[in-house]
Design an enzyme around this catalytic site. Structure first.
Site, PDB file in Angstrom:
ATOM      1  N   HIS A  46     -21.232  51.954   0.707  1.00 16.07           N
ATOM      2  CA  HIS A  46     -20.027  52.116   1.545  1.00 16.07           C
ATOM      3  C   HIS A  46     -18.877  52.805   0.803  1.00 16.07           C
ATOM      4  O   HIS A  46     -18.273  53.743   1.309  1.00 16.07           O
ATOM      5  CB  HIS A  46     -19.532  50.757   2.037  1.00 16.07           C
ATOM      6  CG  HIS A  46     -20.608  49.885   2.606  1.00 16.07           C
ATOM      7  ND1 HIS A  46     -21.591  50.375   3.424  1.00 16.07           N
ATOM      8  CD2 HIS A  46     -20.856  48.562   2.476  1.00 16.07           C
ATOM      9  CE1 HIS A  46     -22.396  49.384   3.768  1.00 16.07           C
ATOM     10  NE2 HIS A  46     -21.969  48.273   3.200  1.00 16.07           N
ATOM     11  N   ASP A  91     -26.017  53.659   6.808  1.00 18.49           N
ATOM     12  CA  ASP A  91     -24.887  52.967   6.200  1.00 18.49           C
ATOM     13  C   ASP A  91     -23.912  52.763   7.343  1.00 18.49           C
ATOM     14  O   ASP A  91     -23.281  53.723   7.808  1.00 18.49           O
ATOM     15  CB  ASP A  91     -24.264  53.839   5.100  1.00 18.49           C
ATOM     16  CG  ASP A  91     -23.120  53.117   4.413  1.00 18.49           C
ATOM     17  OD1 ASP A  91     -22.463  52.272   5.059  1.00 18.49           O
ATOM     18  OD2 ASP A  91     -22.866  53.396   3.228  1.00 18.49           O
ATOM     19  N   HIS A  92     -23.806  51.519   7.818  1.00 20.21           N
ATOM     20  CA  HIS A  92     -23.065  51.328   9.069  1.00 20.21           C
ATOM     21  C   HIS A  92     -21.582  51.677   8.935  1.00 20.21           C
ATOM     22  O   HIS A  92     -20.905  51.883   9.935  1.00 20.21           O
ATOM     23  CB  HIS A  92     -23.275  49.921   9.632  1.00 20.21           C
ATOM     24  CG  HIS A  92     -22.686  48.842   8.795  1.00 20.21           C
ATOM     25  ND1 HIS A  92     -23.320  48.343   7.702  1.00 20.21           N
ATOM     26  CD2 HIS A  92     -21.513  48.179   8.890  1.00 20.21           C
ATOM     27  CE1 HIS A  92     -22.559  47.412   7.144  1.00 20.21           C
ATOM     28  NE2 HIS A  92     -21.458  47.291   7.846  1.00 20.21           N
TER      29      HIS A  92
HETATM   30  P1  NAD Z   1     -33.214  38.434   8.046  1.00 23.26           P
HETATM   31  O1  NAD Z   1     -33.651  37.656   6.869  1.00 23.26           O
HETATM   32  O2  NAD Z   1     -32.391  37.774   9.090  1.00 23.26           O
HETATM   33  O3  NAD Z   1     -34.484  39.032   8.783  1.00 23.26           O
HETATM   34  C1  NAD Z   1     -35.654  39.432   8.093  1.00 23.26           C
HETATM   35  C2  NAD Z   1     -36.805  39.657   9.047  1.00 23.26           C
HETATM   36  O4  NAD Z   1     -37.983  39.973   8.296  1.00 23.26           O
HETATM   37  C3  NAD Z   1     -37.175  38.459   9.900  1.00 23.26           C
HETATM   38  O5  NAD Z   1     -37.538  38.949  11.170  1.00 23.26           O
HETATM   39  C4  NAD Z   1     -38.390  37.871   9.174  1.00 23.26           C
HETATM   40  O6  NAD Z   1     -39.234  37.132  10.001  1.00 23.26           O
HETATM   41  C5  NAD Z   1     -39.066  39.128   8.712  1.00 23.26           C
HETATM   42  N1  NAD Z   1     -39.989  38.944   7.578  1.00 23.26           N
HETATM   43  C6  NAD Z   1     -39.751  38.385   6.373  1.00 23.26           C
HETATM   44  N2  NAD Z   1     -40.858  38.420   5.606  1.00 23.26           N
HETATM   45  C7  NAD Z   1     -41.821  39.036   6.317  1.00 23.26           C
HETATM   46  C8  NAD Z   1     -43.168  39.430   6.076  1.00 23.26           C
HETATM   47  N3  NAD Z   1     -43.802  39.173   4.907  1.00 23.26           N
HETATM   48  N4  NAD Z   1     -43.832  40.071   7.050  1.00 23.26           N
HETATM   49  C9  NAD Z   1     -43.230  40.352   8.221  1.00 23.26           C
HETATM   50  N5  NAD Z   1     -41.956  40.030   8.519  1.00 23.26           N
HETATM   51  C10 NAD Z   1     -41.259  39.377   7.579  1.00 23.26           C
HETATM   52  O7  NAD Z   1     -32.485  39.733   7.447  1.00 23.26           O
HETATM   53  P2  NAD Z   1     -31.349  40.623   8.152  1.00 23.26           P
HETATM   54  O8  NAD Z   1     -30.018  40.032   7.884  1.00 23.26           O
HETATM   55  O9  NAD Z   1     -31.725  40.908   9.554  1.00 23.26           O
HETATM   56  O10 NAD Z   1     -31.401  41.964   7.273  1.00 23.26           O
HETATM   57  C11 NAD Z   1     -32.421  42.934   7.415  1.00 23.26           C
HETATM   58  C12 NAD Z   1     -32.010  44.208   6.704  1.00 23.26           C
HETATM   59  O11 NAD Z   1     -30.830  44.710   7.285  1.00 23.26           O
HETATM   60  C13 NAD Z   1     -31.701  44.058   5.211  1.00 23.26           C
HETATM   61  O12 NAD Z   1     -32.099  45.209   4.554  1.00 23.26           O
HETATM   62  C14 NAD Z   1     -30.199  43.948   5.171  1.00 23.26           C
HETATM   63  O13 NAD Z   1     -29.663  44.385   3.939  1.00 23.26           O
HETATM   64  C15 NAD Z   1     -29.817  44.894   6.293  1.00 23.26           C
HETATM   65  N6  NAD Z   1     -28.501  44.645   6.876  1.00 23.26           N
HETATM   66  C16 NAD Z   1     -28.265  43.507   7.593  1.00 23.26           C
HETATM   67  C17 NAD Z   1     -27.021  43.311   8.162  1.00 23.26           C
HETATM   68  C18 NAD Z   1     -26.738  42.083   9.001  1.00 23.26           C
HETATM   69  O14 NAD Z   1     -25.652  42.032   9.577  1.00 23.26           O
HETATM   70  N7  NAD Z   1     -27.631  41.121   9.096  1.00 23.26           N
HETATM   71  C19 NAD Z   1     -26.009  44.251   8.006  1.00 23.26           C
HETATM   72  C20 NAD Z   1     -26.274  45.404   7.262  1.00 23.26           C
HETATM   73  C21 NAD Z   1     -27.528  45.594   6.718  1.00 23.26           C
END
Ligand code: NAD
Length: 483
Positions: free
Chosen positions: A241, A178-179
């Site tokens: 959070h 949880d960032h």
């Molecule tokens: P995103 O959609 O940008 O990235 C998803 C990734 O999964 C991509 O690399 C995509 O190619 C891959 N992917 C999708 N389907 C796939 C499959 N079937 N097989 C293999 N790879 C597959 O998502 P994100 O924003 O990077 O978020 C990822 C996680 O991090 C989530 O759980 C999100 O809640 C969490 N998160 C993200 C942020 C942020 O700032 N982006 C912040 C807090 C938490």
């Protein structure tokens, strides 16, 4: 501890989180020598990238987040990255991944240590965990896993996911991230509470009238409408959070600063969390949806959102504990999209005392978490040339130079994963308790929906949310401090 040997596998290596947060943070840890000669990172995703292309992406990510970098360092760092095209639902791909991890382990002398990072859509977490287990991806050294939020959608799915992960990993090796727990001012709550007699001695229901937590977002759902409509503000922000912040504010003093003691103190507190009844949900909670403006859509008109959606983009609520230093003190919280500004802030409102001057303002302790980092205490004093009491702020604020030194939350937390410190991660028993609370609210709302009379306040965008949230206070003398 320096130069930790490890092969790190990032599921979602082409995603936004990896690009914006993980790669820059890993670079900083590399610069500090925490990971250096004996590490390699395998980025996986579906796209057919090459090692070279991933390295370019990593290099771009570093340039986008750092003003000045030594190009040779960036190049040397990026050379530790490998790409494996991988569909998480395809079992055979795990066999290939395992082989690559083993080859890199030999090349980098990583001593069988593995770190798995789930950085993709949460619906895949269970599948990945299952295949890590059935394809034996774990190594012969340490095996740790970082799980992004959300951890489940409700208690049943969280339990299922936990079962799938614990098939391969011990609780101590599961880092539910949880960032917010990596943020400077959130990490400042414990020292502030426990080292200042001025604060510690008033931390009780005798002196504290209420606590208010606001996590205000400026943006709407943007391109995430489809996902958001299945989640909502309560699951998206309160379950993790806001509850982490509440726990840090209400927990008893841990006996020392070890991870075990901190989690013990949290768990002791959470046993006494009052789970609301449907009547209490009706009385103490407000859900809302933003309306449109000249230039923005109303929530129900956002792309991929059900036009009859009952999903909340705003929630305000109240909670209390029956034990701990602030047992019985109401804790009010609110969060939502399209507030007037982006801000995370905690207000601790103290009770009035009788005094010969009559009217005086309450003392408030305010912790601003984002975008600024500061703490201020409002204090009463004498007016200079007329009778009466004036109010001033005593402020503890970071200078620009200090702010620049504050590491990103992800860097801090990744550091903690490498050194095996789980203090600032969510233990399963804490997470379970948070879900029990969230499920009680969601169930009550669901029943209202089914009865055809959901009360969903429609609020104007870019203000402070629905006015109905002014009515959740226990007494008419209470109100939101941040307006
Ligand atoms: P995103 O959609 O940008 O990235 C998803 C990734 O999964 C991509 O690399 C995509 O190619 C891959 N992917 C999708 N389907 C796939 C499959 N079937 N097989 C293999 N790879 C597959 O998502 P994100 O924003 O990077 O978020 C990822 C996680 O991090 C989530 O759980 C999100 O809640 C969490 N998160 C993200 C942020 C942020 O700032 N982006 C912040 C807090 C938490």
């Amino acid at each position: 501890m320096k130069n930790i040997p490890v092969i790190m596998i990032i599921f979602g290596g082409s995603g936004d989180l990896a690009h914006r947060k993980l790669y820059p943070s890993l670079f900083n840890l590399y610069e500090q020598g925490l990971i250096h000669d004996n590490f390699a990172v395998i980025g996986t995703a579906r796209r057919p990238w090459s090692h070279e292309y991933l390295r370019e992406q990593v290099s771009d990510a570093i340039h986008e987040t750092h003003d000045q970098v030594d190009e040779n360092e960036v190049k040397a760092f990026a050379s530790h990255f490998y790409y494996q095209s991988h569909d998480v639902t395809n079992v055979e791909h795990y066999v290939t991944l395992k082989k690559l991890a083993q080859e890199l382990d030999d090349r980098y002398s990583a001593q069988g240590n593995r770190l798995f990072y789930m950085a993709m859509a949460p619906r895949f977490f269970g599948t990945i965990a299952t295949h890590i287990n059935d394809q034996h991806l774990t190594g012969s050294g340490f095996n740790r896993i970082v799980v992004e939020k959300p951890f489940g959608h409700d208690i049943a799915s969280a339990e299922q996911l936990n079962k799938e992960i614990t098939a391969s990993f011990d609780e101590n090796d599961i880092f539910r991230i949880d960032h917010y727990l990596g943020k400077e001012m959130i990490q400042n709550i414990m020292p502030m509470r426990f080292t200042n007699p001025l604060i510690k001695n008033i931390w009780s229901g005798e002196y504290i009238k209420n606590i208010q937590i606001t996590l205000a977002e400026r943006l709407g759902v943007e391109a995430r409408g489809g996902y958001y409509d299945t989640s909502g503000a309560l699951r998206d922000m309160v379950q993790n959070h806001i509850f982490q912040i509440i726990t840090l504010l209400a927990m008893p003093e841990p006996k020392d600063l070890s991870s075990d003691s901190v989690h013990q103190a949290k768990q002791e507190l959470l046993k006494s969390l009052i789970i609301p009844t449907p009547e209490e949900v009706k009385k103490n909670f407000v859900r809302g949806q933003y309306l449109g403006s000249d230039t923005t859509f109303a929530y129900k008109k956002e792309p991929n959102v059900d036009p009859d959606s009952t999903t909340e983009t705003y929630v305000a609520g109240k909670t209390k504990f029956t034990s701990g230093p602030i047992a019985g003190v109401p804790i009010y919280f609110r969060t939502g999209k399209e507030f007037k500004e982006k801000k995370t802030r905690i207000d601790i409102v103290l009770k009035h005392i009788n005094n010969p001057y009559g009217q005086a303002h309450s003392n408030n302790i305010t912790i601003e978490v984002d975008p600024e980092s500061k703490i201020y205490i409002t204090i009463n004093g004498k007016k200079i040339d007329e009778p009466g009491i004036r109010r001033e702020d005593l402020t503890y604020v970071f200078s620009k130079e200090e702010m620049a030194k504050v590491p990103d939350g992800y860097e801090r937390l990744l550091h903690d994963v490498f050194v095996n410190d789980s203090t600032n991660f969510t233990h399963w028993s804490e997470l379970k308790r948070y879900w029990e609370f969230i499920d009680a609210v969601e169930d009550a709302w669901q029943k209202e929906n089914e009865a055809g009379n959901p009360e969903i306040a429609q609020y104007l965008p870019y203000r402070m949310g629905p006015k109905e949230a002014d009515n959740i206070f226990e007494s008419p003398t209470e109100h939101w401090i941040y307006e």
